[in-house]
Design an enzyme around this catalytic site. Structure first.
Site, PDB file in Angstrom:
ATOM      1  N   HIS A 111     -31.811  -4.187  78.328  1.00 32.40           N
ATOM      2  CA  HIS A 111     -32.926  -4.905  77.709  1.00 32.40           C
ATOM      3  C   HIS A 111     -33.269  -4.234  76.389  1.00 32.40           C
ATOM      4  O   HIS A 111     -33.229  -3.005  76.278  1.00 32.40           O
ATOM      5  CB  HIS A 111     -34.150  -4.877  78.634  1.00 32.40           C
ATOM      6  CG  HIS A 111     -35.439  -5.213  77.957  1.00 32.40           C
ATOM      7  ND1 HIS A 111     -36.373  -4.247  77.606  1.00 32.40           N
ATOM      8  CD2 HIS A 111     -35.951  -6.397  77.548  1.00 32.40           C
ATOM      9  CE1 HIS A 111     -37.397  -4.832  77.019  1.00 32.40           C
ATOM     10  NE2 HIS A 111     -37.178  -6.132  76.964  1.00 32.40           N
ATOM     11  N   ASN A 113     -36.178  -4.904  72.976  1.00 29.13           N
ATOM     12  CA  ASN A 113     -37.167  -5.704  72.271  1.00 29.13           C
ATOM     13  C   ASN A 113     -37.654  -4.914  71.072  1.00 29.13           C
ATOM     14  O   ASN A 113     -37.928  -3.711  71.196  1.00 29.13           O
ATOM     15  CB  ASN A 113     -38.348  -6.047  73.192  1.00 29.13           C
ATOM     16  CG  ASN A 113     -39.469  -6.742  72.437  1.00 29.13           C
ATOM     17  OD1 ASN A 113     -40.356  -6.095  71.888  1.00 29.13           O
ATOM     18  ND2 ASN A 113     -39.425  -8.057  72.426  1.00 29.13           N
ATOM     19  N   VAL A 114     -37.711  -5.550  69.911  1.00 30.38           N
ATOM     20  CA  VAL A 114     -38.342  -4.947  68.732  1.00 30.38           C
ATOM     21  C   VAL A 114     -39.274  -5.995  68.138  1.00 30.38           C
ATOM     22  O   VAL A 114     -38.932  -7.188  68.081  1.00 30.38           O
ATOM     23  CB  VAL A 114     -37.311  -4.456  67.698  1.00 30.38           C
ATOM     24  CG1 VAL A 114     -36.666  -3.157  68.156  1.00 30.38           C
ATOM     25  CG2 VAL A 114     -36.248  -5.501  67.414  1.00 30.38           C
ATOM     26  N   ARG A 115     -40.440  -5.564  67.680  1.00 25.59           N
ATOM     27  CA  ARG A 115     -41.455  -6.524  67.260  1.00 25.59           C
ATOM     28  C   ARG A 115     -42.354  -5.936  66.180  1.00 25.59           C
ATOM     29  O   ARG A 115     -42.501  -4.717  66.066  1.00 25.59           O
ATOM     30  CB  ARG A 115     -42.302  -6.966  68.458  1.00 25.59           C
ATOM     31  CG  ARG A 115     -42.915  -5.807  69.223  1.00 25.59           C
ATOM     32  CD  ARG A 115     -43.486  -6.246  70.562  1.00 25.59           C
ATOM     33  NE  ARG A 115     -44.038  -5.105  71.298  1.00 25.59           N
ATOM     34  CZ  ARG A 115     -43.344  -4.341  72.127  1.00 25.59           C
ATOM     35  NH1 ARG A 115     -42.064  -4.595  72.330  1.00 25.59           N
ATOM     36  NH2 ARG A 115     -43.914  -3.331  72.750  1.00 25.59           N
ATOM     37  N   GLY A 263     -48.932 -19.518  75.221  1.00 26.19           N
ATOM     38  CA  GLY A 263     -48.464 -20.889  75.384  1.00 26.19           C
ATOM     39  C   GLY A 263     -47.103 -21.115  74.776  1.00 26.19           C
ATOM     40  O   GLY A 263     -46.798 -22.212  74.287  1.00 26.19           O
ATOM     41  N   GLY A 264     -46.256 -20.111  74.811  1.00 29.07           N
ATOM     42  CA  GLY A 264     -44.928 -20.214  74.232  1.00 29.07           C
ATOM     43  C   GLY A 264     -43.988 -21.082  75.054  1.00 29.07           C
ATOM     44  O   GLY A 264     -44.330 -21.560  76.143  1.00 29.07           O
ATOM     45  N   ARG A 265     -42.798 -21.278  74.535  1.00 30.27           N
ATOM     46  CA  ARG A 265     -41.781 -22.099  75.200  1.00 30.27           C
ATOM     47  C   ARG A 265     -41.336 -21.400  76.476  1.00 30.27           C
ATOM     48  O   ARG A 265     -40.777 -20.317  76.446  1.00 30.27           O
ATOM     49  CB  ARG A 265     -40.599 -22.309  74.258  1.00 30.27           C
ATOM     50  CG  ARG A 265     -39.468 -23.159  74.819  1.00 30.27           C
ATOM     51  CD  ARG A 265     -38.410 -23.385  73.747  1.00 30.27           C
ATOM     52  NE  ARG A 265     -37.296 -24.180  74.242  1.00 30.27           N
ATOM     53  CZ  ARG A 265     -36.163 -23.660  74.730  1.00 30.27           C
ATOM     54  NH1 ARG A 265     -35.997 -22.337  74.757  1.00 30.27           N
ATOM     55  NH2 ARG A 265     -35.196 -24.447  75.165  1.00 30.27           N
TER      56      ARG A 265
END
Length: 318
Positions: A111, A113-115, A263-265
């Site tokens: 896994h 993740n970068v943000r 409320g994302g996809r």
């Protein structure tokens, strides 16, 4: 601080889009047959979602590599519950998140993740920060794999100070814990959040180093294990352990909670879920088995960069 008052969301976005392409090409090449399904969905006020999912490959049973750029008038609770000063601010967020679920039980799940977030208000300076990291979840443990993973993580951190790897390694160990099971999700890696020390340029360079080291950390492990012989018993144990991954992601993972609250996809948010999984009531491994060894030797915080005299570090076959 580096004197840059308004950080460049566009620069981070451009880098992450290119990195998404690179990682997808690398995973496709290692699988050899399957290809990512690609979508490009325009969001509000110039936002963009670019979800990509690969399924049913000979090596990768499932992989998802998703880019997202969102803009909004207020951040979801998952982003503000520990940062009350963010309430009432508009925001932009760009992220690249990925998961791999190999078919072979001896190949580990990975896994990353970068943000990057910027929260703004007309009468205030913007508040910005970086977050992310990568972690590894084996089903059958190999010390050489865990050591390579952590050596690459340390290499990614080393230009930014000797204290960075141990600091973010511990944060990862503390974060990826299934609290109701009192066990780690895997062998860890790196985790960081709310990072803005040293200014935008230095923090952006650090994020790039983490993302740039993901493929060098993971592809050698996938290549090494993808053709390992396995039995149906090994496969059933893999499916059982995947259940722990589901439990963590749905109960504790901040990224999943953020996506749901925003409320994302839903297909993108839950793309991290494994394609097949099973739960077994009150199961426990046979004493002395490889399945027991996973819990005893791997699912606990360890210094993977030093030799443990109690473990055979040259072990290669389960």
């Amino acid at each position: 601080m580096d004197g840059e008052k308004i950080p460049s969301v566009s620069r981070v976005r451009s880098y992450l889009l290119k990195k998404q392409d690179e990682i997808c090409r690398g995973l496709e090449a290692e699988d050899g047959e399957a290809r990512f399904q690609c979508l490009e969905l325009d969001g509000e006020r110039g936002g963009l979602a670019r979800p990509r999912c690969l399924e049913d490959g000979p090596v990768l049973e499932k992989a998802a590599v998703n880019f997202s750029h969102t803009r909004g008038e207020s951040l979801p609770k998952a982003a503000t519950e520990t940062r009350p000063e963010l309430a009432g601010r508009s925001f932009q967020a760009v992220s690249l998140s990925l998961i791999t679920h190999p078919r072979n039980p001896f190949a580990p799940t990975s896994h990353m993740n970068v943000r990057f977030f910027v929260a703004s208000r007309e009468d205030k300076d913007p508040i910005w920060w970086f977050g992310g990291g990568f972690d590894l979840t084996p089903y059958y443990g190999f010390e050489d794999d865990a050591r390579h993973w952590h050596e690459t993580a340390r290499t990614a951190c080393s230009p930014f100070g000797d204290d960075v790897y141990p600091r973010f390694k511990k944060w990862c160990d503390d974060y990826f814990v299934i609290k109701h099971r009192k066990e780690a999700r895997g062998v860890g890696g790196l985790f960081f959040d709310d990072l803005n020390e040293g200014g935008f340029e230095r923090c952006f360079q650090f994020l790039q180093s983490i993302a740039d080291h993901y493929l060098p950390a993971y592809l050698p492990l996938l290549s090494r294990r993808k053709n390992h012989p396995y039995s149906d018993a090994h496969r059933q144990f893999q499916l059982y352990r995947r259940g722990r991954y589901v439990e963590f992601n749905l109960v504790y993972d901040r990224g999943t909670l953020y996506g749901l609250q925003a409320g994302g996809r839903i297909e993108s948010i839950l793309a991290s879920m494994p394609p097949l999984v099973r739960w077994i009531y009150d199961w426990s491994p046979v004493a002395g088995s490889e399945e027991e060894r996973l819990s005893k030797d791997f699912l606990r915080p360890r210094d993977w960069l030093t030799i443990d005299d109690n473990v055979d570090v040259n072990r290669e076959k389960p």
